[in-house]
Write a protein that holds these residues in place. Structure first.
Motif, PDB file in Angstrom:
ATOM      1  N   ASP A  85      39.404  18.884 111.869  1.00 28.49           N
ATOM      2  CA  ASP A  85      38.846  20.059 111.190  1.00 28.49           C
ATOM      3  C   ASP A  85      38.464  21.133 112.200  1.00 28.49           C
ATOM      4  N   GLU A  86      37.882  20.716 113.322  1.00 31.37           N
ATOM      5  CA  GLU A  86      37.486  21.685 114.350  1.00 31.37           C
ATOM      6  C   GLU A  86      38.712  22.316 115.008  1.00 31.37           C
ATOM      7  N   VAL A  87      39.737  21.515 115.234  1.00 29.12           N
ATOM      8  CA  VAL A  87      40.968  22.035 115.827  1.00 29.12           C
ATOM      9  C   VAL A  87      41.623  23.057 114.916  1.00 29.12           C
ATOM     10  N   SER A  88      41.599  22.806 113.594  1.00 26.69           N
ATOM     11  CA  SER A  88      42.257  23.706 112.632  1.00 26.69           C
ATOM     12  C   SER A  88      41.602  25.089 112.596  1.00 26.69           C
ATOM     13  N   LYS A  89      40.374  25.211 113.093  1.00 28.92           N
ATOM     14  CA  LYS A  89      39.683  26.498 113.081  1.00 28.92           C
ATOM     15  C   LYS A  89      40.179  27.438 114.196  1.00 28.92           C
ATOM     16  N   ASP A  90      40.881  26.875 115.166  1.00 28.39           N
ATOM     17  CA  ASP A  90      41.368  27.693 116.287  1.00 28.39           C
ATOM     18  C   ASP A  90      42.797  28.151 115.972  1.00 28.39           C
ATOM     19  N   ALA A  91      43.003  29.449 115.878  1.00 27.40           N
ATOM     20  CA  ALA A  91      44.309  29.991 115.512  1.00 27.40           C
ATOM     21  C   ALA A  91      45.364  29.740 116.575  1.00 27.40           C
ATOM     22  N   ARG A  92      44.951  29.444 117.796  1.00 25.15           N
ATOM     23  CA  ARG A  92      45.920  29.204 118.866  1.00 25.15           C
ATOM     24  C   ARG A  92      46.577  27.843 118.757  1.00 25.15           C
ATOM     25  N   ALA A  93      45.982  26.921 117.998  1.00 23.37           N
ATOM     26  CA  ALA A  93      46.548  25.587 117.818  1.00 23.37           C
ATOM     27  C   ALA A  93      47.666  25.649 116.783  1.00 23.37           C
ATOM     28  N   HIS A  94      48.844  25.190 117.149  1.00 20.68           N
ATOM     29  CA  HIS A  94      49.987  25.219 116.234  1.00 20.68           C
ATOM     30  C   HIS A  94      49.842  24.164 115.142  1.00 20.68           C
ATOM     31  N   THR A  95      50.313  24.515 113.986  1.00 24.53           N
ATOM     32  CA  THR A  95      50.314  23.558 112.869  1.00 24.53           C
ATOM     33  C   THR A  95      51.588  22.723 112.855  1.00 24.53           C
ATOM     34  N   GLU A  96      52.597  23.140 113.621  1.00 19.66           N
ATOM     35  CA  GLU A  96      53.856  22.403 113.717  1.00 19.66           C
ATOM     36  C   GLU A  96      54.335  22.423 115.170  1.00 19.66           C
ATOM     37  N   PRO A  97      54.397  21.302 115.834  1.00 16.68           N
ATOM     38  CA  PRO A  97      53.959  19.973 115.407  1.00 16.68           C
ATOM     39  C   PRO A  97      52.449  19.940 115.122  1.00 16.68           C
ATOM     40  N   ALA A  98      52.087  19.112 114.162  1.00 14.59           N
ATOM     41  CA  ALA A  98      50.693  19.062 113.727  1.00 14.59           C
ATOM     42  C   ALA A  98      49.815  18.411 114.791  1.00 14.59           C
ATOM     43  N   VAL A 115      42.467  10.110 121.871  1.00 13.35           N
ATOM     44  CA  VAL A 115      43.276  11.149 122.478  1.00 13.35           C
ATOM     45  C   VAL A 115      43.577  12.206 121.419  1.00 13.35           C
ATOM     46  N   VAL A 116      43.391  13.476 121.797  1.00 10.47           N
ATOM     47  CA  VAL A 116      43.646  14.599 120.904  1.00 10.47           C
ATOM     48  C   VAL A 116      44.808  15.394 121.500  1.00 10.47           C
ATOM     49  N   ARG A 117      45.858  15.601 120.711  1.00 12.76           N
ATOM     50  CA  ARG A 117      47.045  16.314 121.192  1.00 12.76           C
ATOM     51  C   ARG A 117      47.317  17.510 120.297  1.00 12.76           C
ATOM     52  N   ILE A 118      47.333  18.686 120.925  1.00 15.17           N
ATOM     53  CA  ILE A 118      47.526  19.942 120.210  1.00 15.17           C
ATOM     54  C   ILE A 118      48.598  20.756 120.915  1.00 15.17           C
ATOM     55  N   TRP A 119      49.531  21.314 120.149  1.00 12.39           N
ATOM     56  CA  TRP A 119      50.559  22.182 120.702  1.00 12.39           C
ATOM     57  C   TRP A 119      50.112  23.634 120.603  1.00 12.39           C
ATOM     58  N   CYS A 120      50.480  24.413 121.617  1.00 14.38           N
ATOM     59  CA  CYS A 120      50.098  25.827 121.640  1.00 14.38           C
ATOM     60  C   CYS A 120      51.111  26.602 122.478  1.00 14.38           C
ATOM     61  N   LYS A 121      50.977  27.908 122.523  1.00 12.43           N
ATOM     62  CA  LYS A 121      51.800  28.713 123.417  1.00 12.43           C
ATOM     63  C   LYS A 121      51.445  28.383 124.865  1.00 12.43           C
ATOM     64  N   ALA A 122      52.444  28.464 125.735  1.00 10.96           N
ATOM     65  CA  ALA A 122      52.210  28.113 127.136  1.00 10.96           C
ATOM     66  C   ALA A 122      51.118  28.986 127.758  1.00 10.96           C
ATOM     67  N   GLY A 123      51.055  30.251 127.357  1.00  6.67           N
ATOM     68  CA  GLY A 123      50.046  31.145 127.909  1.00  6.67           C
ATOM     69  C   GLY A 123      48.635  30.856 127.432  1.00  6.67           C
ATOM     70  N   ASP A 124      48.498  30.098 126.321  1.00  6.56           N
ATOM     71  CA  ASP A 124      47.175  29.777 125.775  1.00  6.56           C
ATOM     72  C   ASP A 124      46.650  28.423 126.245  1.00  6.56           C
ATOM     73  N   TYR A 125      47.413  27.734 127.092  1.00 10.03           N
ATOM     74  CA  TYR A 125      47.094  26.340 127.412  1.00 10.03           C
ATOM     75  C   TYR A 125      45.669  26.170 127.941  1.00 10.03           C
ATOM     76  N   TRP A 126      45.340  26.838 129.041  1.00 13.67           N
ATOM     77  CA  TRP A 126      44.040  26.595 129.669  1.00 13.67           C
ATOM     78  C   TRP A 126      42.882  27.118 128.836  1.00 13.67           C
TER      79      TRP A 126
END
Length: 280
Positions: free
Chosen positions: A199-212, A228-239
């Protein structure tokens, strides 16, 4: 008059003997220079149509083709005057070998620079890790590559070191996966913890929904259940995403009453009167 006649006879001799050779040499030289410029332009234009070839390499290959033809043109001109070019080629070959041995390291970096610019394992602006160094690529030349560390320190690396090492290019793909490890107490409900984290991850727009985003039990530690929590994002948003989510998830688990335990050890003291257990 005898002196004048002697000079005229000498001039006549040289003109009749070498005149055609001089004219032929001039013609060969002009044709060679024209062909060299023509070939250089053809190579430049051909490589320009290929997106994989760097602009630096285009100039290098076109210049190489041009001077290669000029060298043979000069040899043809010398041959026109009866000069034994075979011996000159042997001398140039020996000199080239000596220079090559003396500049072995430099030529190695040159060859590596050509390979880097040709195969493009990274480009300017990419963040890479290679040869024990990491940083953002600022420039790539035929001999060295310039990096800038995250704290803006310049590193100039010989291309031979980069080409001979494994290269990690963190900017090659458009997306990256953020991996976070969180420990929760053994008394905590794992399902509730997973729900709160997602739920907390879903609040951040930088976290991709696909892959979930995914949360899974990584292992059972000495004092915690490791998730372990795994979230996909744009490479520039990683850090930025990694830093922000680490703080946000800690605060969310605190609000949910889910503790993040620290290591504990129970010490058993055995005496005459029995045993006592003291947590530490």
């Amino acid at each position: 008059m005898e002196n004048v006649d002697g000079v005229l006879n000498t001039l006549t001799f040289y003109v009749t003997t070498y005149g055609l050779n001089v004219i032929g040499a001039i013609v060969i030289l002009l044709i060679g220079l024209i062909i060299a410029g023509w070939v250089a332009r053809i190579v430049e234009n051909a490589l320009a149509r290929t997106q994989r070839v760097d602009e630096t390499l285009r100039g290098f290959f076109s210049s190489f083709a041009k001077y290669f033809i000029i060298v043979f043109t000069v040899l043809a001109v010398l041959a026109q005057f009866g000069v034994q070019t075979a011996s000159l080629i042997a001398i140039f070959g020996a000199a080239g070998l000596a220079i090559g041995l003396a500049l072995q390291g430099t030529l190695s970096n040159l060859a590596a620079g050509v390979m880097l610019l040709l195969f493009r394992p990274f480009k300017t602006g990419d963040f890479i890790e290679a040869a024990g160094l990491s940083g953002t690529v600022k420039s790539i030349t035929l001999f060295v590559t310039e990096l800038a560390t995250p704290d803006n320190v310049q590193i100039v690396v010989p291309n031979g070191q980069l080409w001979g090492a494994s290269i990690h290019n963190y900017s090659f793909h458009d997306t990256r996966r953020v991996d976070l490890t969180l420990g929760i107490g053994y008394e905590a409900n794992i399902a509730d913890a997973k729900t709160a984290i997602l739920d907390e991850v879903s609040k951040d727009a930088r976290a991709h929904t696909e892959p979930a985003p995914m949360v899974a039990v990584l292992g059972l530690g000495d004092s915690s259940v490791d998730l372990v929590v795994r979230i996909w994002c744009k490479a520039g948003d990683y850090w930025a995403l990694k830093f922000d989510l680490t703080e946000a998830l800690k605060n969310r688990l605190d609000r949910e009453g889910i503790s993040i335990p620290y290591p504990q050890r129970a010490v058993h003291i055995v005496g005459a009167a029995g045993a006592a257990s003291i947590p530490t």
